[in-house]
Write an enzyme that holds these catalytic residues in place. Structure first.
Site, PDB file in Angstrom:
ATOM      1  N   GLN A  11       2.660  -7.731   3.282  1.00 13.95           N
ATOM      2  CA  GLN A  11       2.858  -9.020   2.608  1.00 13.95           C
ATOM      3  C   GLN A  11       2.962  -8.845   1.093  1.00 13.95           C
ATOM      4  OE1 GLN A  11       0.624 -12.439   4.586  1.00 13.95           O
ATOM      5  NE2 GLN A  11      -0.908 -10.824   4.618  1.00 13.95           N
ATOM      6  N   VAL A  12       1.963  -8.184   0.517  1.00 14.66           N
ATOM      7  CA  VAL A  12       1.918  -8.066  -0.944  1.00 14.66           C
ATOM      8  C   VAL A  12       2.914  -7.011  -1.437  1.00 14.66           C
ATOM      9  CG1 VAL A  12       0.430  -7.470  -2.907  1.00 14.66           C
ATOM     10  CG2 VAL A  12      -0.472  -8.862  -1.034  1.00 14.66           C
ATOM     11  N   TYR A  59      -5.414  -0.605   5.452  1.00 11.80           N
ATOM     12  CA  TYR A  59      -5.765  -0.891   6.843  1.00 11.80           C
ATOM     13  C   TYR A  59      -6.404  -2.276   6.822  1.00 11.80           C
ATOM     14  CZ  TYR A  59      -7.780  -0.264  11.501  1.00 11.80           C
ATOM     15  OH  TYR A  59      -8.112  -0.403  12.823  1.00 11.80           O
ATOM     16  N   THR A  60      -5.651  -3.296   7.274  1.00 14.37           N
ATOM     17  CA  THR A  60      -6.100  -4.686   7.098  1.00 14.37           C
ATOM     18  C   THR A  60      -6.529  -5.374   8.402  1.00 14.37           C
ATOM     19  OG1 THR A  60      -3.813  -5.420   7.222  1.00 14.37           O
ATOM     20  CG2 THR A  60      -4.715  -5.103   5.016  1.00 14.37           C
ATOM     21  N   THR A  99     -10.841  -6.749  -2.015  1.00 10.72           N
ATOM     22  CA  THR A  99     -11.046  -7.929  -1.176  1.00 10.72           C
ATOM     23  C   THR A  99     -12.353  -8.654  -1.458  1.00 10.72           C
ATOM     24  OG1 THR A  99     -11.413  -8.579   1.134  1.00 10.72           O
ATOM     25  CG2 THR A  99     -11.965  -6.328   0.574  1.00 10.72           C
ATOM     26  N   TYR A 123     -14.355  -2.963   7.552  1.00  9.36           N
ATOM     27  CA  TYR A 123     -13.242  -3.147   6.609  1.00  9.36           C
ATOM     28  C   TYR A 123     -13.780  -3.293   5.182  1.00  9.36           C
ATOM     29  CZ  TYR A 123      -9.578  -5.766   4.112  1.00  9.36           C
ATOM     30  OH  TYR A 123      -8.657  -6.215   3.183  1.00  9.36           O
TER      31      TYR A 123
HETATM   32  N1  LIG Z   1      -4.454  -9.999   4.048  1.00  6.86           N
HETATM   33  C1  LIG Z   1      -5.536 -10.529   3.473  1.00  6.86           C
HETATM   34  O1  LIG Z   1      -5.989 -11.619   3.848  1.00  6.86           O
HETATM   35  C2  LIG Z   1      -6.207  -9.815   2.340  1.00  6.86           C
HETATM   36  C3  LIG Z   1      -7.375 -10.369   1.789  1.00  6.86           C
HETATM   37  C4  LIG Z   1      -8.008  -9.705   0.742  1.00  6.86           C
HETATM   38  C5  LIG Z   1      -7.489  -8.525   0.258  1.00  6.86           C
HETATM   39  N2  LIG Z   1      -6.366  -7.992   0.815  1.00  6.86           N
HETATM   40  C6  LIG Z   1      -5.875  -6.714   0.289  1.00  6.86           C
HETATM   41  O2  LIG Z   1      -4.580  -6.955  -0.270  1.00  6.86           O
HETATM   42  C7  LIG Z   1      -3.790  -5.760  -0.129  1.00  6.86           C
HETATM   43  C8  LIG Z   1      -2.455  -6.115   0.506  1.00  6.86           C
HETATM   44  O3  LIG Z   1      -2.713  -6.639   1.811  1.00  6.86           O
HETATM   45  P1  LIG Z   1      -1.590  -7.364   2.670  1.00  6.86           P
HETATM   46  O4  LIG Z   1      -2.100  -8.712   3.001  1.00  6.86           O
HETATM   47  O5  LIG Z   1      -0.249  -7.212   2.027  1.00  6.86           O
HETATM   48  O6  LIG Z   1      -1.695  -6.472   3.988  1.00  6.86           O
HETATM   49  P2  LIG Z   1      -0.608  -6.189   5.111  1.00  6.86           P
HETATM   50  O7  LIG Z   1       0.398  -7.287   5.143  1.00  6.86           O
HETATM   51  O8  LIG Z   1      -1.372  -5.828   6.328  1.00  6.86           O
HETATM   52  O9  LIG Z   1       0.127  -4.902   4.544  1.00  6.86           O
HETATM   53  C9  LIG Z   1      -0.509  -3.648   4.491  1.00  6.86           C
HETATM   54  C10 LIG Z   1       0.566  -2.607   4.665  1.00  6.86           C
HETATM   55  O10 LIG Z   1      -0.073  -1.330   4.642  1.00  6.86           O
HETATM   56  C11 LIG Z   1       0.560  -0.543   5.609  1.00  6.86           C
HETATM   57  N3  LIG Z   1      -0.247   0.565   6.080  1.00  6.86           N
HETATM   58  C12 LIG Z   1      -1.295   0.541   6.932  1.00  6.86           C
HETATM   59  N4  LIG Z   1      -1.718   1.804   7.181  1.00  6.86           N
HETATM   60  C13 LIG Z   1      -0.899   2.620   6.477  1.00  6.86           C
HETATM   61  C14 LIG Z   1      -0.804   4.030   6.336  1.00  6.86           C
HETATM   62  N5  LIG Z   1      -1.620   4.866   6.992  1.00  6.86           N
HETATM   63  N6  LIG Z   1       0.146   4.521   5.533  1.00  6.86           N
HETATM   64  C15 LIG Z   1       0.997   3.699   4.875  1.00  6.86           C
HETATM   65  N7  LIG Z   1       0.988   2.372   4.965  1.00  6.86           N
HETATM   66  C16 LIG Z   1       0.030   1.834   5.767  1.00  6.86           C
HETATM   67  C17 LIG Z   1       0.851  -1.489   6.745  1.00  6.86           C
HETATM   68  O11 LIG Z   1       1.854  -0.938   7.566  1.00  6.86           O
HETATM   69  P3  LIG Z   1       1.939  -1.352   9.116  1.00  6.86           P
HETATM   70  O12 LIG Z   1       2.486  -2.749   9.116  1.00  6.86           O
HETATM   71  O13 LIG Z   1       2.857  -0.321   9.671  1.00  6.86           O
HETATM   72  O14 LIG Z   1       0.543  -1.291   9.655  1.00  6.86           O
HETATM   73  C18 LIG Z   1       1.323  -2.724   5.986  1.00  6.86           C
HETATM   74  O15 LIG Z   1       2.709  -2.724   5.758  1.00  6.86           O
HETATM   75  C19 LIG Z   1      -4.643  -4.785   0.678  1.00  6.86           C
HETATM   76  O16 LIG Z   1      -5.299  -3.916  -0.212  1.00  6.86           O
HETATM   77  C20 LIG Z   1      -5.668  -5.667   1.360  1.00  6.86           C
HETATM   78  O17 LIG Z   1      -6.858  -4.965   1.650  1.00  6.86           O
HETATM   79  C21 LIG Z   1      -5.703  -8.618   1.834  1.00  6.86           C
END
Ligand SMILES: NC(=O)c1ccc[n+]([C@@H]2O[C@H](COP(=O)([O-])OP(=O)(O)OC[C@H]3O[C@@H](n4cnc5c(N)ncnc54)[C@H](OP(=O)(O)O)[C@@H]3O)[C@@H](O)[C@H]2O)c1
Length: 288
Positions: A11-12, A59-60, A99, A123
């Site tokens: 997403q981000v 890893y989300t 997070t 997590y």
């Molecule tokens: N989502 C939330 O509600 C939330 C809340 C607070 C903080 N955050 C933080 O915000 C940041 C962005 O999160 P987001 O919401 O954009 O998450 P997201 O949509 O789940 O995207 C995370 C990406 O990381 C990739 N990924 C996972 N394992 C990987 C690996 N081994 N090597 C390379 N890429 C890998 C995933 O690929 P796959 O799709 O192939 O798994 C996915 O494309 C993260 O640091 C997260 O912890 C998120």
């Protein structure tokens, strides 16, 4: 500026790569850079010679992480540490996301960057370890703690609610967890604004939308906004507020996820904006 983005299909990461106009962007998804492979990370950064690394990969899968903490740790803690070492070696700035789940949610006010951490989940633990690994590398870094991220694509609460609305007459949604839904575009715009602003200042910053709601409130706002756009064609299911205790999940979540953004605003003059306006923007990007 040369910017290396990881997690570019998340997403981000997708939003950051899309909004980095005028910069030379190298965007990696999991297929081109697997963060579970430390040597690949080192090689990749050395090859790209970036000025900035934006680490949006993580890893989300919060509940799955309870059973896969080692895998979560590899991506959320070990990999960010390596990225931070390589950023330091390259003289680059590392922007890394963390997070609200580093906190236990027991405070009754918005969390400050200086408040004590106490993650309730695997997590949250691995993300906190990631923050520490990034700081320990000793290079220039910004750690942006955000919350409740959603986008018109990917896996998130907004899209899940819209899918359920099409399938169910009644939805039971948790109403005793408070937080700020933050759109990926809001966070990406803030990230882009920080590229120039953040040359010298390292540290942890809270970076969420402004305003507060519950998951129940968020669901209601999603449905109301969709109804405004689509009229009667969008059928709103009955929404029932429930307690966290009535919706048990493998991972425990903080009751209060609200983060104060005052530091980000005071140091950099960056604000993400109101959660409701960003919700309208994200919904308007959906087809139909
Ligand atoms: N989502 C939330 O509600 C939330 C809340 C607070 C903080 N955050 C933080 O915000 C940041 C962005 O999160 P987001 O919401 O954009 O998450 P997201 O949509 O789940 O995207 C995370 C990406 O990381 C990739 N990924 C996972 N394992 C990987 C690996 N081994 N090597 C390379 N890429 C890998 C995933 O690929 P796959 O799709 O192939 O798994 C996915 O494309 C993260 O640091 C997260 O912890 C998120």
């Amino acid at each position: 500026m040369k910017v290396l983005v990881t997690g570019a299909k998340g997403q981000v990461g997708e939003a950051v790569a899309r909004l980095l106009d005028g910069h030379q962007v190298t965007a990696h998804d999991r297929a081109s850079l697997d963060l579970e492979k430390p040597d690949d990370i080192r090689w990749c950064v050395r090859d790209a010679h970036p000025d900035v690394i934006v680490n949006a990969a993580a890893y989300t899968a919060v509940d799955r992480a309870e059973a896969e903490e080692d895998r979560a740790r590899a991506v959320n803690a070990i990999a960010p540490g390596i990225l931070a070492e390589e950023a330091k070696r390259a003289g680059a700035l590392l922007i890394h996301y963390s997070t609200d789940y580093v906190f236990d949610g027991e405070l009754d006010r918005p969390y400050l960057e200086t408040d004590a951490t106490r993650p309730l989940s695997a997590y949250g633990r691995t993300k906190l370890e990631g923050e520490r690994a990034v700081a320990a590398a000793g290079g220039r870094h910004l750690i942006l703690r955000t919350s409740w991220v959603y986008a018109p694509r990917g896996r998130n609460f907004m899209l899940t609610m819209l899918r359920f609305a099409a399938e169910r007459d009644e939805l039971r949604v948790v109403d005793d967890q408070r937080g700020a839904p933050t759109s990926a575009d809001q966070l990406a715009r803030a990230t882009v604004a920080l590229l120039d602003a953040a040359r010298e200042t390292s540290g942890i910053y809270h970076a969420t939308a402004s305003g507060v709601t519950t998951w129940f409130g968020f669901a209601g706002a999603i449905f109301e906004a969709r109804r405004r756009k689509l009229g009667e064609a969008f059928r709103i299911p009955a929404l029932v507020p429930i307690a966290t205790a009535d919706y048990p999940t493998p991972a425990k979540r903080p009751r209060n996820s609200v983060l104060s953004n005052a530091k980000l605003e005071n140091v950099f003059g960056v604000r993400l904006g109101d959660w409701r306006e960003a919700l309208d923007e994200a919904l308007s990007a959906l087809p139909g």
